[in-house]
Design an enzyme around this catalytic site. Sequence first.
Site, PDB file in Angstrom:
ATOM      1  N   ARG A  13      67.385 -17.105  -0.909  1.00 43.73           N
ATOM      2  CA  ARG A  13      66.964 -17.615  -2.200  1.00 43.73           C
ATOM      3  C   ARG A  13      67.373 -16.670  -3.322  1.00 43.73           C
ATOM      4  NH1 ARG A  13      60.342 -17.254  -2.191  1.00 43.73           N
ATOM      5  NH2 ARG A  13      60.178 -15.041  -1.803  1.00 43.73           N
ATOM      6  N   ARG A  30      60.043  -8.406  10.487  1.00 42.59           N
ATOM      7  CA  ARG A  30      61.256  -9.008   9.937  1.00 42.59           C
ATOM      8  C   ARG A  30      61.547  -8.262   8.646  1.00 42.59           C
ATOM      9  NH1 ARG A  30      65.355 -11.154  11.777  1.00 42.59           N
ATOM     10  NH2 ARG A  30      65.766 -12.578  10.066  1.00 42.59           N
ATOM     11  N   ASP A  62      48.229 -13.327   2.365  1.00 46.19           N
ATOM     12  CA  ASP A  62      48.457 -13.584   0.947  1.00 46.19           C
ATOM     13  C   ASP A  62      47.528 -12.692   0.138  1.00 46.19           C
ATOM     14  OD1 ASP A  62      50.544 -15.424   0.672  1.00 46.19           O
ATOM     15  OD2 ASP A  62      49.248 -17.103   1.244  1.00 46.19           O
ATOM     16  N   ARG A  68      53.647 -28.016  11.581  1.00 49.61           N
ATOM     17  CA  ARG A  68      53.645 -29.224  10.759  1.00 49.61           C
ATOM     18  C   ARG A  68      54.515 -28.958   9.541  1.00 49.61           C
ATOM     19  NH1 ARG A  68      49.877 -29.423   6.702  1.00 49.61           N
ATOM     20  NH2 ARG A  68      49.264 -27.305   6.218  1.00 49.61           N
ATOM     21  N   ARG A 112      54.912 -35.065   1.126  1.00 44.27           N
ATOM     22  CA  ARG A 112      54.050 -35.703   0.121  1.00 44.27           C
ATOM     23  C   ARG A 112      54.692 -36.986  -0.376  1.00 44.27           C
ATOM     24  NH1 ARG A 112      53.139 -30.682  -3.781  1.00 44.27           N
ATOM     25  NH2 ARG A 112      51.945 -29.462  -2.300  1.00 44.27           N
ATOM     26  N   GLU A 124      67.895 -12.723  -2.107  1.00 43.97           N
ATOM     27  CA  GLU A 124      67.054 -12.254  -1.009  1.00 43.97           C
ATOM     28  C   GLU A 124      67.755 -12.531   0.322  1.00 43.97           C
ATOM     29  OE1 GLU A 124      62.883 -13.112  -1.963  1.00 43.97           O
ATOM     30  OE2 GLU A 124      62.616 -13.550   0.156  1.00 43.97           O
ATOM     31  N   TYR A 171      50.304 -11.280   8.377  1.00 43.08           N
ATOM     32  CA  TYR A 171      50.768 -11.706   7.060  1.00 43.08           C
ATOM     33  C   TYR A 171      49.528 -12.124   6.272  1.00 43.08           C
ATOM     34  CZ  TYR A 171      52.550 -13.920   3.041  1.00 43.08           C
ATOM     35  OH  TYR A 171      52.766 -14.204   1.719  1.00 43.08           O
TER      36      TYR A 171
END
Length: 399
Positions: free
Chosen positions: A311, A280, A381, A203, A207, A331, A379
């Site tokens: 970025r 990666r 956070d 998805r 917004r 990066e 991964y």
Amino acid sequence: MEWQGFIVGLQNIIATIEYILLDRLSLMGEDYIMKYDYLIVGSGLFGAVFAHEMSQRGKKCLVLERRQAVGGNIRCEEREGINVHVYGAHIFHTNNQMVWTYLNRFVQFNQYINSPMANFRGELYNLPFNMNTFRAMWGVRTPAEAKMKISAQRTEIAGEPLNLEEQAISLVGRDIYEKLIQGYTEKQWGRKCKDLPAFIIKRLPVRYTYDNNYFNARYQGIPIGGYNKIIEKLLEGIQVQLGVDYNTVRSEYDCMAEKVMYTGSLDEYFGYRLGRLAYRGLRFEMERLEQENYQGVAVMNYTAPEVPYTRIIEHKHFEFGTQPVTYITREYPQEWQPGQEAYYPVNDQRNQDLYNRYAGLAGWEEKLLLGGRLALYRYLDMDKVVELALAAVERELGS
Ligand SMILES: Cc1cc2nc3c(=O)[nH]c(=O)nc-3n(C[C@H](O)[C@H](O)[C@H](O)COP(=O)(O)OP(=O)(O)OC[C@H]3O[C@@H](n4cnc5c(N)ncnc54)[C@H](O)[C@@H]3O)c2cc1C
């Protein structure tokens, strides 16, 4: 005869003393060898929280870290008053009140809200996709106008999307796909969107409000004074040995502790005997600029395919720095090679199966506990890492 009796008696006394001494020595030896309750491999956020909580509960802990500094990937380096996020930009965000309260015991957070920008060939757009983005892209002013634009473009894909390109267009339309998704995604994965499976993008949040708050989490910010403060506070009073790679000295250290909490890579622990897990990779290029403000925002994504980096991070903006100079980091995603820093796990079927086989082997290791993003090959956070470390402590002490 008397002499013989005396000598036997003496021999008995010597044997008894020898026995007592040996017994004492062996006790001392055991005491010397089994010194710690927990050997914690890795001083990243997981290892530091685990070590802290265990030592708070009276457990003796030794932390081993193979780098020359503690903190794992949240470590920052201070340059001219600016905290540089050396292993990639880190923005703390969570909806978990328990984790937020916990970390606020060690450090206060500033009011930084992540509101990244995207630069497509000089055109600037707000992220995540919201009314500011749509206004800059099409000049629309109302949610209804934006919805009409996107709905019209989505109809281009009629059937089931066959690849990532079709999936993205079917979700947000061609304009947003071409300017903000295509180049960025192809650089990240090192493959064309047409050659990537559709399921990678399940998805794409859109917004229809003028809201640039990327994470939209209940709690968000950067630790005041930088991430190192959290780790330093967590590890206060705990013995840490730097520059020690556990996997090369395992036999020496294992006998020192009742249990080992390992936060390194699991394939490495087993000497890659079943094969290597893939990651990666990322390459960071830092630059010092003799100017106060380079891009006016902490995170600027470069979404055109011809720009080789994804970025640019301007570190001072995480902490509202006003220094006369600035530090930026470009990066670059790259193919990961063994021996390089492992950033993102590649959780495809092959790697997941391989990981599960290693996890099966780990189950046979009596003392071994696994934690953190590498050992779990997920991964995670930062908030999840804290949550998991606290849960691991409870599991251990509850058992
Ligand atoms: C580029 C990037 C950006 C990120 N941005 C965010 C963000 O914005 N917000 C967020 O919440 N999270 C972010 N994360 C996730 C965050 O980095 C992790 O949640 C966190 O660092 C994981 O902590 P850890 O302790 O599990 O692992 P690590 O930080 O990797 O720590 C593991 C430690 O173990 C040491 N070690 C490994 N093997 C051995 C060994 N054999 N012997 C001794 N020591 C060993 C390593 O040197 C390392 O210090 C990001 C991750 C990446 C890659």
